[in-house]
Every structure is written in C-alpha cells, then in structure tokens.
Design a protein around this motif. Structure first.
Motif, mmCIF file in Angstrom:
data_model
loop_
_atom_site.group_PDB
_atom_site.id
_atom_site.type_symbol
_atom_site.label_atom_id
_atom_site.label_comp_id
_atom_site.label_asym_id
_atom_site.label_seq_id
_atom_site.Cartn_x
_atom_site.Cartn_y
_atom_site.Cartn_z
ATOM 1 N N ASP A 1 0.824 -1.208 0.000
ATOM 2 C CA ASP A 1 0.000 0.000 0.000
ATOM 3 C C ASP A 1 0.862 1.263 0.000
ATOM 4 O OD1 ASP A 1 -2.534 1.216 -0.017
ATOM 5 O OD2 ASP A 1 -2.302 1.721 2.109
ATOM 6 N N SER A 2 1.935 1.248 0.813
ATOM 7 C CA SER A 2 2.817 2.420 0.896
ATOM 8 C C SER A 2 3.536 2.629 -0.431
ATOM 9 C CB SER A 2 3.831 2.246 2.026
ATOM 10 O OG SER A 2 4.613 1.089 1.792
ATOM 11 N N HIS A 3 3.924 1.540 -1.079
ATOM 12 C CA HIS A 3 4.599 1.622 -2.376
ATOM 13 C C HIS A 3 3.653 2.239 -3.405
ATOM 14 C CE1 HIS A 3 7.597 0.606 -5.356
ATOM 15 N NE2 HIS A 3 6.644 0.124 -6.136
ATOM 16 N N PHE A 4 2.402 1.854 -3.354
ATOM 17 C CA PHE A 4 1.390 2.381 -4.272
ATOM 18 C C PHE A 4 1.201 3.880 -4.062
ATOM 19 C CE2 PHE A 4 -3.113 3.194 -5.436
ATOM 20 C CZ PHE A 4 -3.007 2.901 -6.785
ATOM 21 N N LYS A 5 1.215 4.294 -2.780
ATOM 22 C CA LYS A 5 1.075 5.722 -2.462
ATOM 23 C C LYS A 5 2.243 6.521 -3.020
ATOM 24 C CE LYS A 5 -1.785 5.472 1.689
ATOM 25 N NZ LYS A 5 -1.770 5.453 3.156
ATOM 26 N N ILE A 6 3.458 5.960 -2.915
ATOM 27 C CA ILE A 6 4.652 6.637 -3.434
ATOM 28 C C ILE A 6 4.551 6.785 -4.949
ATOM 29 C CG2 ILE A 6 7.148 6.390 -3.795
ATOM 30 C CD1 ILE A 6 7.184 5.017 -0.971
ATOM 31 N N GLU A 7 4.105 5.713 -5.621
ATOM 32 C CA GLU A 7 3.939 5.749 -7.074
ATOM 33 C C GLU A 7 2.944 6.834 -7.479
ATOM 34 O OE1 GLU A 7 5.160 3.861 -9.843
ATOM 35 O OE2 GLU A 7 6.755 3.490 -8.404
ATOM 36 N N LYS A 8 1.861 6.909 -6.710
ATOM 37 C CA LYS A 8 0.825 7.901 -6.980
ATOM 38 C C LYS A 8 1.384 9.309 -6.813
ATOM 39 C CE LYS A 8 -4.161 7.657 -6.263
ATOM 40 N NZ LYS A 8 -5.217 7.365 -5.277
ATOM 41 N N LEU A 9 2.188 9.513 -5.779
ATOM 42 C CA LEU A 9 2.790 10.813 -5.509
ATOM 43 C C LEU A 9 3.751 11.200 -6.628
ATOM 44 C CD1 LEU A 9 3.028 11.513 -1.858
ATOM 45 C CD2 LEU A 9 4.595 12.832 -3.265
ATOM 46 N N ASN A 10 4.573 10.235 -7.065
ATOM 47 C CA ASN A 10 5.517 10.493 -8.158
ATOM 48 C C ASN A 10 4.774 10.894 -9.424
ATOM 49 O OD1 ASN A 10 7.809 10.006 -6.678
ATOM 50 N ND2 ASN A 10 8.014 7.880 -7.335
ATOM 51 N N LEU A 11 3.674 10.227 -9.687
ATOM 52 C CA LEU A 11 2.868 10.522 -10.862
ATOM 53 C C LEU A 11 2.297 11.932 -10.780
ATOM 54 C CD1 LEU A 11 1.829 9.075 -13.457
ATOM 55 C CD2 LEU A 11 -0.281 8.639 -12.212
ATOM 56 N N LEU A 12 1.819 12.305 -9.598
ATOM 57 C CA LEU A 12 1.262 13.649 -9.407
ATOM 58 C C LEU A 12 2.334 14.716 -9.627
ATOM 59 C CD1 LEU A 12 -1.105 13.258 -6.321
ATOM 60 C CD2 LEU A 12 -1.755 14.033 -8.589
ATOM 61 N N ILE A 13 3.520 14.476 -9.079
ATOM 62 C CA ILE A 13 4.625 15.430 -9.238
ATOM 63 C C ILE A 13 4.998 15.559 -10.710
ATOM 64 C CG2 ILE A 13 7.088 15.787 -8.774
ATOM 65 C CD1 ILE A 13 6.508 14.409 -6.010
ATOM 66 N N PHE A 14 5.049 14.413 -11.398
ATOM 67 C CA PHE A 14 5.384 14.410 -12.825
ATOM 68 C C PHE A 14 4.354 15.209 -13.614
ATOM 69 C CE2 PHE A 14 4.691 12.430 -17.013
ATOM 70 C CZ PHE A 14 5.905 12.743 -17.591
ATOM 71 N N ILE A 15 3.079 14.968 -13.344
ATOM 72 C CA ILE A 15 2.001 15.680 -14.042
ATOM 73 C C ILE A 15 2.079 17.175 -13.762
ATOM 74 C CG2 ILE A 15 -0.512 16.025 -14.103
ATOM 75 C CD1 ILE A 15 -0.735 12.941 -13.669
ATOM 76 N N GLN A 16 2.323 17.530 -12.507
ATOM 77 C CA GLN A 16 2.417 18.960 -12.141
ATOM 78 C C GLN A 16 3.564 19.642 -12.865
ATOM 79 O OE1 GLN A 16 2.515 19.033 -7.826
ATOM 80 N NE2 GLN A 16 0.539 20.029 -7.786
ATOM 81 N N SER A 17 4.727 18.993 -12.913
ATOM 82 C CA SER A 17 5.887 19.596 -13.579
ATOM 83 C C SER A 17 5.636 19.702 -15.081
ATOM 84 C CB SER A 17 7.154 18.793 -13.311
ATOM 85 O OG SER A 17 7.014 17.471 -13.782
ATOM 86 N N PHE A 18 4.982 18.668 -15.630
ATOM 87 C CA PHE A 18 4.660 18.665 -17.055
ATOM 88 C C PHE A 18 3.743 19.837 -17.395
ATOM 89 C CE2 PHE A 18 2.104 17.014 -20.677
ATOM 90 C CZ PHE A 18 3.148 16.862 -21.577
ATOM 91 N N TYR A 19 2.705 20.026 -16.582
ATOM 92 C CA TYR A 19 1.768 21.115 -16.827
ATOM 93 C C TYR A 19 2.405 22.481 -16.616
ATOM 94 C CZ TYR A 19 -2.494 18.561 -17.833
ATOM 95 O OH TYR A 19 -3.443 17.796 -18.438
ATOM 96 N N SER A 20 3.301 22.601 -15.641
ATOM 97 C CA SER A 20 3.956 23.889 -15.404
ATOM 98 C C SER A 20 4.843 24.260 -16.584
ATOM 99 C CB SER A 20 4.768 23.857 -14.112
ATOM 100 O OG SER A 20 5.885 23.012 -14.237
ATOM 101 N N VAL A 21 5.498 23.243 -17.175
ATOM 102 C CA VAL A 21 6.335 23.490 -18.353
ATOM 103 C C VAL A 21 5.455 23.944 -19.515
ATOM 104 C CG1 VAL A 21 7.721 22.343 -20.128
ATOM 105 C CG2 VAL A 21 8.256 21.992 -17.721
#
Length: 54
Positions: A3-23
C-alpha cells in the motif's frame, strides 16, 4: 505491491504531471507574450505609417 509503495507511485505521478503542466504553462505564457510583442510592434509600425501620411 504494498500500500505504501502504491502511495509513493501515486505521488511520483502527481509530481510528474504537475511539472509537465507547469512546463506547458510557461511555454504557453512565453508564446502569448511573444505574440503580444509582435502585435504591439505591428501596431507601432501602423501608427508610424499613419503619422507619415498626416
């Protein structure tokens, strides 16, 4: 997959999406400002032409 690993993956995805959109957002802003500069430049040129005719 824990479950914790899944949460980390989700967080990484959110960060990636945020950086992508900011660019994308920054690129859009730069394009917009360049377009405005070109427009104001052409407006200045047309004003100069009008002044010459007067």
């Amino acid at each position: 997959m824990t479950d914790s690993h899944f949460k980390i993956e989700k967080l990484n995805l959110l960060i990636f999406i945020q950086s992508f959109y900011s660019v994308l957002f920054k690129a859009g802003l730069m394009r917009l400002s360049e377009g405005l500069k070109k427009r104001s430049h052409s407006l200045k040129l047309s004003q100069i032409r009008c002044d010459r005719f007067l």
